[in-house]
Design a protein around this motif. Sequence first.
Motif, PDB file in Angstrom:
ATOM      1  N   LEU A 145      56.484  27.968 -51.064  1.00 27.85           N
ATOM      2  CA  LEU A 145      55.431  27.051 -51.484  1.00 27.85           C
ATOM      3  C   LEU A 145      54.294  27.830 -52.140  1.00 27.85           C
ATOM      4  O   LEU A 145      54.124  29.021 -51.887  1.00 27.85           O
ATOM      5  CB  LEU A 145      54.911  26.267 -50.267  1.00 27.85           C
ATOM      6  CG  LEU A 145      55.965  25.411 -49.557  1.00 27.85           C
ATOM      7  CD1 LEU A 145      55.437  24.893 -48.232  1.00 27.85           C
ATOM      8  CD2 LEU A 145      56.408  24.253 -50.444  1.00 27.85           C
ATOM      9  N   PRO A 146      53.491  27.190 -52.984  1.00 29.63           N
ATOM     10  CA  PRO A 146      52.448  27.915 -53.727  1.00 29.63           C
ATOM     11  C   PRO A 146      51.356  28.463 -52.812  1.00 29.63           C
ATOM     12  O   PRO A 146      50.833  27.734 -51.956  1.00 29.63           O
ATOM     13  CB  PRO A 146      51.879  26.854 -54.679  1.00 29.63           C
ATOM     14  CG  PRO A 146      52.902  25.755 -54.712  1.00 29.63           C
ATOM     15  CD  PRO A 146      53.582  25.772 -53.392  1.00 29.63           C
ATOM     16  N   LEU A 147      50.989  29.725 -53.008  1.00 28.14           N
ATOM     17  CA  LEU A 147      49.890  30.298 -52.224  1.00 28.14           C
ATOM     18  C   LEU A 147      48.572  29.576 -52.489  1.00 28.14           C
ATOM     19  O   LEU A 147      47.667  29.598 -51.653  1.00 28.14           O
ATOM     20  CB  LEU A 147      49.740  31.791 -52.544  1.00 28.14           C
ATOM     21  CG  LEU A 147      50.888  32.708 -52.110  1.00 28.14           C
ATOM     22  CD1 LEU A 147      50.535  34.155 -52.395  1.00 28.14           C
ATOM     23  CD2 LEU A 147      51.218  32.519 -50.633  1.00 28.14           C
ATOM     24  N   ALA A 148      48.469  28.909 -53.615  1.00 30.11           N
ATOM     25  CA  ALA A 148      47.252  28.150 -53.929  1.00 30.11           C
ATOM     26  C   ALA A 148      47.026  26.993 -52.957  1.00 30.11           C
ATOM     27  O   ALA A 148      45.918  26.451 -52.877  1.00 30.11           O
ATOM     28  CB  ALA A 148      47.334  27.612 -55.358  1.00 30.11           C
ATOM     29  N   ASP A 149      48.059  26.602 -52.201  1.00 31.75           N
ATOM     30  CA  ASP A 149      47.923  25.495 -51.245  1.00 31.75           C
ATOM     31  C   ASP A 149      47.383  25.953 -49.899  1.00 31.75           C
ATOM     32  O   ASP A 149      47.284  25.145 -48.962  1.00 31.75           O
ATOM     33  CB  ASP A 149      49.285  24.821 -51.030  1.00 31.75           C
ATOM     34  CG  ASP A 149      49.769  24.088 -52.276  1.00 31.75           C
ATOM     35  OD1 ASP A 149      48.932  23.790 -53.137  1.00 31.75           O
ATOM     36  OD2 ASP A 149      50.979  23.831 -52.382  1.00 31.75           O
TER      37      ASP A 149
END
Length: 393
Positions: A145-149
């Motif tokens: 999953l995106p680290l931005a989340d």
Amino acid sequence: MASEHTIPRLDFADLPMAADRGVGWATLRDAGPVVFGEGFYTLTRRGDVLEALRNTEVYSSKAAFDGLGSPLPMVPIAFDPPEHTRFRRILHPYFSTQTLGAMLPSLQQQAIDVIEGIAANGGCEVVSELAIPYPSQVFLTLFGLPLADRDRLVAWKDAIIDIGMLDNIEDADLTPALELATYLTEAIAEHRRNPGDDILSGVLTGPDLLDDGEALGLGYVFILAGLDTVTSAIGSALLMLARQPDVRRQLCADPDQVPVFVEELLRLESPAPMIPRVTTRPVTVAGVTLPAGAKVRLPLAAINRDGSDAISGDNVVMDGKLHRHWGFGGGPHRCLGSNLARMELRLVLTEWLRRIPDFDVAPGFDPLIEWPAPALALPKLPLVFGSAQNGQQ
């Protein structure tokens, strides 16, 4: 035989735990082999706790996790054998040291990036700058999953755990739980369409599959049972090393001893200090008959410090050996993520000590854990480094 009226009664909120866990757990053990409070029977003797961990027919995990704000059963902890056995068989390969080793370079680099940013300053607040963000990034990496989340994930997790601490969730705002479920459901659908080289893709597309609901439950367990425990352990580790410069210097001189320290950390400051069970039939413990349906607490942290042998006291034992403890539980439900937690802690401590060998608790700050709480976590831990620390002395 003791009746309920003669069982020692003790509210957990009254345990002197905030400043010194050794004192707190000794107070619990000294109260008696079975203690009643807040609707729970707590077993305090090592033999009784280990028997309860092993005997899933009498001490059920299935009904014990209903209050965590999850809209679905949590895989695998909310199941007993034989269903639990199937989940462990499917999931075990993804949490083996071999599988996690393939992700080691990425997880190590993330630890380096976070710690190098911290080291550039004269100090930090460990919990918000390292202990919370790093385990969340690890989860996102493992699940593809995106680290931005990261920040959204942390906010959901905190809100859902707060729901789980309520006496009654009927009137609670379950929006965070539903938002997290939606997020994970969309991620599961995307990973089915476009699988990658991550755990979530593996359990959805491998030879022995989880269905969407089971994968959703697994995600909840990871987030609610996995993130706070590692966050708590990172804070506890750096507090212990700040207070014990001799141990810190030993680890700096010989980084191969970091795994020994990690096991002592997990023994002394068990991040999941108590685990719940529910009895399926009457059972007698230390002369006390617990009725069927009794809610039971198993204080892993208390038996790790019970003084029953030379390596079960209140002090760090740095003798170069990896000693047994029950910080990850025991029996069929022993923590699935134990290899991952150890890897995270070893990475963080190794990379921290390489860059920040000299540090102390900020002057005037009194580090107290939040209690009662699911994890023995410090809400804050301000540290000062090297020359900044020395300049204030």
